[in-house]
Design a protein around this motif. Structure first.
Motif, PDB file in Angstrom:
ATOM      1  N   ARG A  11       0.904   4.893  -4.383  1.00  0.00           N
ATOM      2  CA  ARG A  11       1.441   3.636  -4.915  1.00  0.00           C
ATOM      3  C   ARG A  11       2.883   3.790  -5.407  1.00  0.00           C
ATOM      4  O   ARG A  11       3.743   2.953  -5.108  1.00  0.00           O
TER       5      ARG A  11
ATOM      6  N   PRO B 227       1.032  -4.228  -2.056  1.00  0.00           N
ATOM      7  CA  PRO B 227      -0.128  -3.407  -2.396  1.00  0.00           C
ATOM      8  C   PRO B 227      -1.058  -3.130  -1.214  1.00  0.00           C
ATOM      9  O   PRO B 227      -1.709  -2.087  -1.175  1.00  0.00           O
TER      10      PRO B 227
ATOM     11  N   SER C 155       0.155   0.017   0.605  1.00  0.00           N
ATOM     12  CA  SER C 155      -0.127   1.250  -0.128  1.00  0.00           C
ATOM     13  C   SER C 155      -1.619   1.581  -0.115  1.00  0.00           C
ATOM     14  O   SER C 155      -2.001   2.751  -0.029  1.00  0.00           O
ATOM     15  N   LYS C 156      -2.470   0.569  -0.164  1.00  0.00           N
ATOM     16  CA  LYS C 156      -3.919   0.810  -0.109  1.00  0.00           C
ATOM     17  C   LYS C 156      -4.327   1.367   1.247  1.00  0.00           C
ATOM     18  O   LYS C 156      -5.110   2.328   1.333  1.00  0.00           O
TER      19      LYS C 156
END
Length: 288
Positions: free
Chosen positions: A225, A241, A244-245
């Protein structure tokens, strides 16, 4: 036979790696080119690290242990080492790993020949601490342009524990504890953003130990992250996000594939990793 000594400071932060310290120091002392000093900052270890470091320092005068009274965190411990480093170059190595006998010489000679270079890394071989078996070897890009491209996409362009670079540069930027375990991306991305030139030697010149307590064995989401957040700030990207996940689970499953001994489970984790990031697999195959 007397070996040449170069103006290099090895900087390492230790926490409870006592049983690996002698191999770590021996690999440096058996190198074809010796460093000026080996600075090991003990970050309040609870094992016998302090005793072992004290004993080795009596035998090996170039070892300069620093003992912190309490645990201050990995980045802060590294900064304590950087503060007292007196060599022209910093060599990073973690105390549970060890080096190829020619790593110091090859990186030093490259930096001395090419004064525009700021940081030189290499590839690494990850090995099982119990069996000594090589699990996999990294495949980092060699050229500056490829390395820079990686940092602009929130990826690592050099492997932290394999680098040698100009001391002035490390001391200028330092490490930031709030970014741990992504402190390495943070410092190198800031260097790249300010025009630092980096290169990688293609040979695996560092041996990275995989054991229960190693960082390599425990991937935290923060380690993925934070680089995306830093990348957005430094390079004006707009990663969200979801990206990044997906990257986190891709790497998590790929590591499980690498470290899993059951063949069926290995194939399952590989399938999951590929399904989350097929482009990365294709790029890796092209670099082979």
């Amino acid at each position: 036979m007397n070996r040449q000594q170069a103006n290099i400071s090895v900087v390492s932060a230790n926490y409870n790696n006592g049983k690996y310290l002698r191999q770590f120091i021996d690999s440096l002392m058996n190198s074809s080119l010796l460093p000026r000093e080996i600075i090991v900052v003990d970050d309040g270890s609870k094992d016998d690290s302090v005793r072992i470091l004290t004993e080795i320092a009596e035998e090996t005068k170039i070892l300069k242990p620093v003992f912190l009274n309490k645990n201050q965190g990995f980045a802060n411990a590294l900064n304590a080492g950087l503060k007292i480093a007196s060599g022209d170059y910093i060599l990073r190595l973690d105390p549970d790993d060890f080096v190829h006998e020619d790593r110091i010489r090859l990186q030093y000679e490259l930096l001395e020949r090419n004064r525009e270079l700021d940081v030189v890394g290499s590839n690494a071989a990850y090995f099982d601490s119990d069996t000594g078996k090589i699990i996999f070897k990294t495949n980092f890009p060699a050229t500056y342009e490829e390395i820079k491209k990686r940092y602009h996409t929130a990826m690592h362009g050099v492997l932290h524990g394999t680098v040698m670079g100009k001391t002035a540069l490390f001391q200028k930027y330092g490490y930031q504890q709030e970014y741990v375990p992504a402190e390495d991306y943070a410092i190198f991305a800031r260097m790249i953003a300010d025009g630092a030139v980096m290169q990688n030697l293609t040979a695996p010149l560092t041996f990275v130990r995989i054991h229960a307590g190693s960082v390599s064995n425990d991937l935290k989401y923060k380690a993925i992250r934070e680089p995306y957040a830093i990348c957005n700030e430094l390079f004006h990207t707009s990663y969200g996000p979801l990206r990044s996940k997906l990257t986190y689970y891709h790497l998590k499953f790929y590591r499980r594939f690498l470290f899993q001994k059951n063949l069926l489970k290995r194939m399952w984790y590989l399938f999951l990793a590929i399904s989350l990031n097929p482009a990365k697999l294709v790029a890796r195959i092209k670099r082979q």
